[in-house]
Design an enzyme around this catalytic site. Structure first.
Site, short mmCIF file in Angstrom:
data_model
loop_
_atom_site.label_atom_id
_atom_site.label_comp_id
_atom_site.label_asym_id
_atom_site.label_seq_id
_atom_site.Cartn_x
_atom_site.Cartn_y
_atom_site.Cartn_z
N HIS A 37 -3.05 0.43 8.59
CA HIS A 37 -3.77 -0.48 7.68
C HIS A 37 -2.71 -0.93 6.67
O HIS A 37 -2.52 -0.33 5.62
CB HIS A 37 -4.93 0.27 6.98
N ARG B 153 -11.85 -8.91 8.94
CA ARG B 153 -11.18 -10.14 8.47
C ARG B 153 -10.74 -10.97 9.68
O ARG B 153 -10.90 -12.20 9.71
CB ARG B 153 -9.94 -9.78 7.63
N ARG C 182 0.84 -1.21 0.00
CA ARG C 182 0.00 0.00 0.00
C ARG C 182 0.87 1.25 0.00
O ARG C 182 0.53 2.25 -0.61
CB ARG C 182 -0.92 -0.01 1.22
N ASP D 219 -9.58 -4.71 8.24
CA ASP D 219 -8.67 -5.73 8.78
C ASP D 219 -9.30 -6.41 10.01
O ASP D 219 -9.18 -7.62 10.20
CB ASP D 219 -7.34 -5.08 9.21
P1 NAD Z 1 -9.80 1.55 -9.25
O1 NAD Z 1 -8.61 1.74 -10.11
O2 NAD Z 1 -10.79 0.50 -9.60
O3 NAD Z 1 -10.59 2.93 -9.11
C1 NAD Z 1 -9.97 4.16 -8.89
C2 NAD Z 1 -10.81 5.19 -9.61
O4 NAD Z 1 -10.30 6.48 -9.29
C3 NAD Z 1 -10.78 5.06 -11.15
O5 NAD Z 1 -12.09 4.89 -11.65
C4 NAD Z 1 -10.14 6.36 -11.62
O6 NAD Z 1 -10.67 6.85 -12.84
C5 NAD Z 1 -10.48 7.29 -10.44
N1 NAD Z 1 -9.62 8.45 -10.36
C6 NAD Z 1 -8.26 8.52 -10.47
N2 NAD Z 1 -7.85 9.78 -10.34
C7 NAD Z 1 -8.94 10.54 -10.13
C8 NAD Z 1 -9.16 11.93 -9.93
N3 NAD Z 1 -8.15 12.78 -9.90
N4 NAD Z 1 -10.43 12.35 -9.78
C9 NAD Z 1 -11.47 11.49 -9.80
N5 NAD Z 1 -11.33 10.16 -9.99
C10 NAD Z 1 -10.08 9.69 -10.16
O7 NAD Z 1 -9.24 1.31 -7.76
P2 NAD Z 1 -10.05 0.67 -6.53
O8 NAD Z 1 -9.85 -0.81 -6.51
O9 NAD Z 1 -11.44 1.24 -6.52
O10 NAD Z 1 -9.20 1.25 -5.30
C11 NAD Z 1 -9.27 2.62 -4.99
C12 NAD Z 1 -8.36 2.94 -3.80
O11 NAD Z 1 -8.90 2.33 -2.63
C13 NAD Z 1 -6.93 2.40 -3.94
O12 NAD Z 1 -6.01 3.34 -3.44
C14 NAD Z 1 -6.95 1.16 -3.10
O13 NAD Z 1 -5.67 0.78 -2.64
C15 NAD Z 1 -7.85 1.63 -1.97
N6 NAD Z 1 -8.41 0.59 -1.10
C16 NAD Z 1 -8.45 0.87 0.22
C17 NAD Z 1 -8.94 -0.08 1.10
C18 NAD Z 1 -8.95 0.24 2.57
O14 NAD Z 1 -9.21 -0.64 3.41
N7 NAD Z 1 -8.65 1.46 2.94
C19 NAD Z 1 -9.41 -1.32 0.62
C20 NAD Z 1 -9.39 -1.54 -0.74
C21 NAD Z 1 -8.87 -0.59 -1.61
#
Ligand code: NAD
Length: 326
Positions: free
Chosen positions: A178, A154, A91, A151
């Site tokens: 995380h 899980r 991450r 987490d």
């Molecule tokens: P993804 O690639 O499917 O979606 C990201 C989206 O963000 C895309 O549709 C993209 O077009 C959009 N985007 C990018 N830049 C942008 C901007 N400037 N303005 C508006 N939209 C924009 O990714 P995902 O699987 O949905 O994951 C998103 C984030 O969430 C990642 O950083 C991932 O690591 C995180 N995540 C966090 C957790 C948690 O527990 N905190 C869990 C899962 C994923």
């Protein structure tokens, strides 16, 4: 604000953003859900698909756009935009790219929705939460991250599965980052009010040291395992985030292990030096969540090893924050 006027703005309509919207629709978390994404075709398609399911969900409107103006007057802004982990990436590898996105978006979003609570989901979530706290200049409680809610769910699932008890009766938290330096709080875990270390029930077994090691390793490996198989994690984070949003919009005072800025934080434990505290870092500990955001990070019991682990986790987060120029 009443439930009648509740509006959630989800930034990023990718796997995580779209699934948060879906979970919120089904749970009836808000009356208005909007999704903003730079990818117009993607956001339009997700919103169309979600709207086609509205008949079977709770009353709400779902809209999407590549125009950020759609987020005006949101009660909560949920940030999911940004790069996600590729197989083998941590991450923390996402920190610089996702910090840049937040630097650009947060000021515009707060101009449009000046009273909003800001909930960060984008990874590395503790680093991004700290940076958004600084960029936004908002009161501490109005900016927090989903932290280790996922987490911990899980963790609870795996404990419940081994002991053959309902996950809802397992009270156990993962705290800290995380990410890879997170810490399982075994010493305060309980199952139906029975301290976990004393649990030995006929037909339901007990946890050996090996079981504990395997459970925690599985928690830490979960994201990579899922990403390897299907490219992203979405369902559990969607539900976990919907749960946090519900706690905010319904002013629940729910206790959840979210990531917030700690000030003079020390857990409960005997004989601690009063100066042995954590300051100026965003990290997860069980916290009270309500309409104002993260009200209080709770002093929960931790043994010395757990507390040392949390402080090490804080150093890992701090070093990533510094590498992003904050
Ligand atoms: P993804 O690639 O499917 O979606 C990201 C989206 O963000 C895309 O549709 C993209 O077009 C959009 N985007 C990018 N830049 C942008 C901007 N400037 N303005 C508006 N939209 C924009 O990714 P995902 O699987 O949905 O994951 C998103 C984030 O969430 C990642 O950083 C991932 O690591 C995180 N995540 C966090 C957790 C948690 O527990 N905190 C869990 C899962 C994923």
């Amino acid at each position: 604000m009443s439930e009648q006027t509740s509006k959630i703005a989800i930034i990023g309509a990718g796997s995580v953003g779209a699934t948060i919207a879906y979970a919120c629709m089904i749970r009836g978390v808000a009356k208005q859900i909007v999704l903003y994404d730079v990818n117009r075709a993607k956001v339009d398609a997700e919103v169309l698909d979600l709207n086609h399911g509205l008949q079977f969900a709770r009353p709400a409107t779902v809209e999407g756009s590549d125009d950020i103006g759609l987020c005006a007057d949101a009660d909560v802004i949920v940030m999911t935009a940004g790069a996600k982990q590729k197989p083998g990436q941590t991450r923390m590898d996402l920190a610089t790219a996702n910090t840049d996105i937040c630097r650009k978006l947060i000021p515009d979003l707060l101009r449009l929705a000046p009273s909003a609570v800001l909930l960060l989901v984008t990874n590395p979530v503790d680093v991004i939460t700290y940076i958004c706290q600084k960029i936004s200049g908002l009161p501490q409680r109005r900016v927090f991250g989903s932290g280790t809610v996922l987490d911990s769910s899980r963790f609870r699932f795996l404990i419940g599965q081994r002991l053959r008890v309902a996950v809802q009766n397992v009270h156990a938290n993962i705290a800290g980052e995380h990410g890879d330096s997170e810490i399982p709080l075994w010493s305060s875990a309980d199952v139906g009010n029975v301290p976990l270390h004393e649990w030995a029930v006929m037909g339901h077994g007990k946890l050996t040291v090996r079981d504990r090691t395997e459970i925690f390793q599985n928690v830490k490996d979960a994201a990579q395992q899922i990403i390897k198989g299907k490219g992203a994690t979405n369902y559990a984070i969607g539900l976990a985030t919907a749960r946090i949003l519900e706690a905010v919009l319904k002013d629940e005072n729910a206790i959840l292990p979210v990531s917030g800025l700690l000030t003079n934080y020390q857990p409960i434990g005997e004989g601690r030096d009063p100066t042995d505290v954590l300051n100026d870092v965003c990290i997860s500990v069980p916290s009270i969540v309500n309409r104002g955001g993260l009200e209080t990070s709770l002093r929960v019991p931790m043994n010395d090893a757990e507390w040392a682990g949390i402080k090490n986790s804080a150093e890992v987060i701090r070093s990533a924050i510094r590498s992003c120029g904050f």
